[in-house]
Design an enzyme around this catalytic site. Structure first.
Site, PDB file in Angstrom:
ATOM      1  N   LYS A  67       6.677  -5.692   7.899  1.00  0.00           N
ATOM      2  CA  LYS A  67       4.713  -5.665   7.655  1.00  0.00           C
ATOM      3  C   LYS A  67       5.413  -5.161   9.217  1.00  0.00           C
ATOM      4  O   LYS A  67       4.849  -5.564  10.050  1.00  0.00           O
ATOM      5  CB  LYS A  67       4.833  -6.787   7.274  1.00  0.00           C
ATOM      6  CG  LYS A  67       4.981  -7.602   6.062  1.00  0.00           C
ATOM      7  CD  LYS A  67       4.097  -8.847   5.458  1.00  0.00           C
ATOM      8  CE  LYS A  67       4.671  -8.810   3.911  1.00  0.00           C
ATOM      9  NZ  LYS A  67       3.953  -7.921   2.875  1.00  0.00           N
ATOM     10  N   ASP A  78       3.392 -17.738   2.272  1.00  0.00           N
ATOM     11  CA  ASP A  78       3.846 -17.338   1.908  1.00  0.00           C
ATOM     12  C   ASP A  78       4.748 -19.033   0.379  1.00  0.00           C
ATOM     13  O   ASP A  78       5.451 -18.195  -0.132  1.00  0.00           O
ATOM     14  CB  ASP A  78       4.388 -16.165   1.569  1.00  0.00           C
ATOM     15  CG  ASP A  78       4.781 -15.308   0.889  1.00  0.00           C
ATOM     16  OD1 ASP A  78       4.492 -15.020  -0.551  1.00  0.00           O
ATOM     17  OD2 ASP A  78       5.899 -14.337   1.432  1.00  0.00           O
ATOM     18  N   ASP A 115      10.852  -6.438   1.678  1.00  0.00           N
ATOM     19  CA  ASP A 115       9.627  -7.332   1.315  1.00  0.00           C
ATOM     20  C   ASP A 115       9.562  -7.343   0.135  1.00  0.00           C
ATOM     21  O   ASP A 115       8.449  -7.838   0.008  1.00  0.00           O
ATOM     22  CB  ASP A 115       8.591  -6.326   2.588  1.00  0.00           C
ATOM     23  CG  ASP A 115       7.461  -7.276   2.725  1.00  0.00           C
ATOM     24  OD1 ASP A 115       7.006  -8.352   2.608  1.00  0.00           O
ATOM     25  OD2 ASP A 115       6.194  -6.382   2.681  1.00  0.00           O
ATOM     26  N   ASP A 119       7.217 -15.176   5.865  1.00  0.00           N
ATOM     27  CA  ASP A 119       7.361 -13.771   5.043  1.00  0.00           C
ATOM     28  C   ASP A 119       7.443 -12.635   6.592  1.00  0.00           C
ATOM     29  O   ASP A 119       5.873 -11.723   6.513  1.00  0.00           O
ATOM     30  CB  ASP A 119       6.516 -13.305   4.132  1.00  0.00           C
ATOM     31  CG  ASP A 119       7.280 -11.967   3.005  1.00  0.00           C
ATOM     32  OD1 ASP A 119       8.334 -10.861   3.745  1.00  0.00           O
ATOM     33  OD2 ASP A 119       6.365 -11.183   2.528  1.00  0.00           O
ATOM     34  N   LYS A 162       7.728 -20.747  -4.991  1.00  0.00           N
ATOM     35  CA  LYS A 162       7.975 -19.029  -3.811  1.00  0.00           C
ATOM     36  C   LYS A 162       7.778 -20.323  -2.870  1.00  0.00           C
ATOM     37  O   LYS A 162       6.419 -19.911  -2.874  1.00  0.00           O
ATOM     38  CB  LYS A 162       7.606 -17.635  -4.345  1.00  0.00           C
ATOM     39  CG  LYS A 162       7.451 -17.097  -3.204  1.00  0.00           C
ATOM     40  CD  LYS A 162       6.914 -15.769  -3.445  1.00  0.00           C
ATOM     41  CE  LYS A 162       7.054 -14.566  -1.694  1.00  0.00           C
ATOM     42  NZ  LYS A 162       6.193 -13.742  -1.959  1.00  0.00           N
ATOM     43  N   GLU A 220      10.963  -9.888  -1.394  1.00  0.00           N
ATOM     44  CA  GLU A 220      11.684 -10.536  -1.054  1.00  0.00           C
ATOM     45  C   GLU A 220      11.254 -12.017  -2.291  1.00  0.00           C
ATOM     46  O   GLU A 220      12.535 -13.405  -2.872  1.00  0.00           O
ATOM     47  CB  GLU A 220      12.008 -10.926   0.109  1.00  0.00           C
ATOM     48  CG  GLU A 220      10.898 -12.335  -0.230  1.00  0.00           C
ATOM     49  CD  GLU A 220       9.410 -12.270   0.039  1.00  0.00           C
ATOM     50  OE1 GLU A 220       9.473 -10.567   0.263  1.00  0.00           O
ATOM     51  OE2 GLU A 220       8.393 -12.966  -0.113  1.00  0.00           O
ATOM     52  N   ARG A 243      10.469 -11.943  -5.788  1.00  0.00           N
ATOM     53  CA  ARG A 243      11.350 -11.825  -6.478  1.00  0.00           C
ATOM     54  C   ARG A 243      12.674 -11.891  -6.805  1.00  0.00           C
ATOM     55  O   ARG A 243      13.616 -12.571  -7.807  1.00  0.00           O
ATOM     56  CB  ARG A 243      11.082 -10.280  -7.369  1.00  0.00           C
ATOM     57  CG  ARG A 243      11.618  -9.193  -6.817  1.00  0.00           C
ATOM     58  CD  ARG A 243      10.703  -7.661  -7.057  1.00  0.00           C
ATOM     59  NE  ARG A 243       9.606  -7.877  -6.012  1.00  0.00           N
ATOM     60  CZ  ARG A 243       8.941  -6.872  -6.081  1.00  0.00           C
ATOM     61  NH1 ARG A 243       8.932  -6.128  -7.505  1.00  0.00           N
ATOM     62  NH2 ARG A 243       7.581  -6.539  -5.473  1.00  0.00           N
TER      63      ARG A 243
HETATM   64  N1  BES Z   1       4.123 -11.877  -0.279  1.00  0.00           N
HETATM   65  C1  BES Z   1       3.985 -10.480  -0.245  1.00  0.00           C
HETATM   66  C2  BES Z   1       3.001 -10.137  -0.993  1.00  0.00           C
HETATM   67  C3  BES Z   1       1.136 -10.721  -0.372  1.00  0.00           C
HETATM   68  C4  BES Z   1       0.784 -10.035   0.871  1.00  0.00           C
HETATM   69  C5  BES Z   1       0.877 -11.905  -0.760  1.00  0.00           C
HETATM   70  C6  BES Z   1      -0.047 -10.221   0.822  1.00  0.00           C
HETATM   71  C7  BES Z   1      -0.224 -12.140  -0.494  1.00  0.00           C
HETATM   72  C8  BES Z   1      -1.066 -11.228   0.631  1.00  0.00           C
HETATM   73  C9  BES Z   1       4.974 -10.184  -0.630  1.00  0.00           C
HETATM   74  O1  BES Z   1       6.288 -10.735  -0.598  1.00  0.00           O
HETATM   75  C10 BES Z   1       5.038  -8.716  -0.467  1.00  0.00           C
HETATM   76  O2  BES Z   1       5.588  -8.597   0.345  1.00  0.00           O
HETATM   77  N2  BES Z   1       4.695  -7.960  -1.283  1.00  0.00           N
HETATM   78  C11 BES Z   1       4.729  -6.576  -1.377  1.00  0.00           C
HETATM   79  C12 BES Z   1       5.970  -5.633  -2.318  1.00  0.00           C
HETATM   80  C13 BES Z   1       5.700  -4.536  -2.298  1.00  0.00           C
HETATM   81  C14 BES Z   1       7.021  -4.481  -1.810  1.00  0.00           C
HETATM   82  C15 BES Z   1       6.467  -3.421  -3.553  1.00  0.00           C
HETATM   83  C16 BES Z   1       3.640  -5.736  -1.562  1.00  0.00           C
HETATM   84  O3  BES Z   1       3.139  -6.423  -2.371  1.00  0.00           O
HETATM   85  O4  BES Z   1       2.875  -5.390  -0.507  1.00  0.00           O
HETATM   86 ZN    ZN Z   2       6.394 -12.081   0.010  1.00  0.00          ZN
HETATM   87 MN    MN Z   3       7.463  -9.584   0.849  1.00  0.00          MN
END
Ligand code: BES
Ligand code: ZN
Ligand code: MN
Length: 497
Positions: free
Chosen positions: A278, A289, A348, A271, A266, A350, A352
């Protein structure tokens, strides 16, 4: 930092070694290691233990100067805990403490004469790697973008490891250095700010690796991605001014017809969350990210240096996730490369969306196995903390064996993994009224529903997903990329040769 292997014996003794410092082990209950005894002809080490100046507890150190029985100027006593059974943790903390002292010495070279072959359930090769990775980690600086560089680590620049010199230990040293170099690239890429480390920067890094190590490198641009119908990946890049890059690296070190291992990373270089923006606090950390992509590139550096006898393909799906008037909106429905339609309920989620098209692209290589690596979910940090990467795969004999193969590669390098579930229940959480799949699940098990989402795109080959959200970087005072999971991936590949 320069490493070498140096064997000592009755002729070529440790006591007569000319070097700035020799590190030897002492233990609790006032016990000395063999190497410590060899330098203790005048009893100074015994006296230091007796007086309580060092307890021998794992990770304690004491620097002695001018020992009568040794040619070296300094002897560093390193506590390793229990003399009868030196555990992995005790050895590692001893090594970390020793290299920390090395970095402050007025000496340019040193010998590590710890009991490398006697760590419980580990071997000399493990100890060699532990020393190299600890020393390189200690010497790592995060000043690439500072106008004035941090003072370079003083002290020891050359470390000799006192261990039997043979083909196996020499190979282990070369592997350890390759892994350390790979981790350094991964850390550098992760730590660079997102205005520098763009998708284009990742593509340029891949091209440079290709030149240095003779990898095939292909960069697919937006037009080609449109022709491939990567509607899911492209939906993430809609809000960004930075062009997306789909990077493919090929290391064909095996027989031409051997099925390759495919690593997929990824590569979200920043992000923001997109329209599902966020919160501001801590958002800077979303420059990390792209650490999945960074670890694929770092692993390629390692296998390139080793010229590994294996076919390995690397795929990096790189873009930014930004809000704008052109950005994907919650509720938008996109069509992925394999034809499944996806309702983007949360922009968010994204990772996947970029990975699913990369996983479909991977089909063309008829892979022996595909491993995707991603900072995919905050929930993975909640579940596992920063200790283990989360591992997800199908629950059948072949995939359980694959998960165990990866787990073993992790345990051996201290870059550990922990299995979490996917399956029908989690897939059910991803149902959408309007599309084949939603990109987020109903509440609960967010790491598992993210992995379950990916599984839908991986049915044509053996596959495993590694969530590195908790392991790829550290927050707080020591904020920075860790270089994980380069040791895990590289060791997995080494074990396949
Ligand atoms: N890059 C983030 C995951 C992440 C968050 C990694 C904090 C490290 C620290 C990912 O793209 C994301 O935002 N995931 C969301 C998914 C949710 C919207 C289902 C998350 O984990 O909040
Ligand atoms: Zn992300
Ligand atoms: Mn995200």
């Amino acid at each position: 930092m320069d490493f070498s292997i140096k064997a000592f014996d009755t002729k070529n003794t440790l006591a007569s070694a000319k070097t700035g410092c020799v590190a030897v082990a002492v233990f609790e209950n006032k016990k000395l290691s063999q190497a410590a005894q060899a330098l203790d002809t005048a009893g100074e080490i015994t006296a230091a233990l007796k007086s309580g100046d060092i307890t021998g507890k794992a990770g304690t150190t004491l620097l002695l100067r001018g020992l009568k029985g040794a040619s070296t100027e300094r002897v560093l006593l390193v506590g390793l805990g229990n003399a009868d059974s030196v555990g992995e943790k005790a050895f590692t903390s001893g090594v970390q403490a020793a290299v920390k002292v090395f970095a402050t010495l007025g000496a340019a070279d040193a010998i590590i004469a710890l009991p490398m072959a006697e760590v419980k359930e580990r071997d000399a090769n493990w100890a060699i790697r532990t020393v190299v990775l600890a020393a390189r980690d200690g010497a790592y600086r995060t000043d690439a973008q500072k106008s004035k560089k941090d003072p370079a680590a003083a002290g020891v620049k050359k470390i000799a490891l006192a261990v039997t010199s043979n083909a196996a230990t020499k190979a282990a040293l070369a592997q350890a250095i390759a892994i350390a170099n790979g981790m350094q690239l991964t850390k550098d890429l992760g730590n660079l700010s997102a205005n520098v480390c763009t998708p284009t920067y990742l593509a340029d890094t891949a091209k440079k690796l290709g030149k240095d190590y003779k990898f095939g490198v292909e960069i697919l641009e937006r037009k080609q991605l449109e022709a491939l119908k990567m509607g899911s990946f492209l939906s993430v890049t809609n809000g960004s001014e930075q062009p997306p890059k789909f990077i493919v690296l090929k290391h064909m070190g095996g027989k031409p017809k051997d099925a390759p291992v495919v690593l997929v990373g990824k590569g979200i270089t920043f992000d923001t969350g997109g329209i599902s923006l966020k919160p501001g606090v801590g958002m800077d950390e979303m420059k990390y990210d792209m650490c999945g992509a960074g670890s694929v590139l770092g692993t390629f550096r390692a296998i390139g240096e080793m010229n590994l006898d294996l076919n390995v393909i690397g795929i990096v799906a790189a873009c930014e996730n930004m809000p704008s008037g052109r950005a994907t909106k919650p509720g938008d429905i996109v069509t992925s490369m394999n034809g499944l339609t996806i309702e983007v309920l949360n922009t968010d989620a994204e990772g996947r969306l970029v990975l699913c098209d990369a996983l479909t692209y991977a089909e063309r290589f008829n892979p022996a196995a595909v491993i995707d690596v991603a900072t995919l979910t905050g929930a993975c940090i909640v579940a596992l903390g920063h200790h283990h990467s989360g591992v997800f795969t199908r629950d059948d004999d072949q995939h359980n064996a694959l998960a165990e193969e990866l787990a073993a590669a992790g345990r051996a390098t201290g870059d550990t993994t922990w299995r979490l579930p996917i399956g029908e229940q989690y897939n059910d959480q991803l149902k959408s009224n309007f599309a084949d799949l939603a990109n987020i699940g109903s509440p609960g098990g967010a790491s598992c529903t993210a992995a379950a989402f990916l599984e839908n795109f991986t049915r044509k080959y053996p596959w495993i997903h590694v969530d590195i959200a908790g392991t790829a970087w550290k927050s707080g005072a020591a904020k920075g990329a860790t270089g994980r999971p380069v040791p895990l991936l590289t060791n997995f590949l080494i074990n396949r040769t």
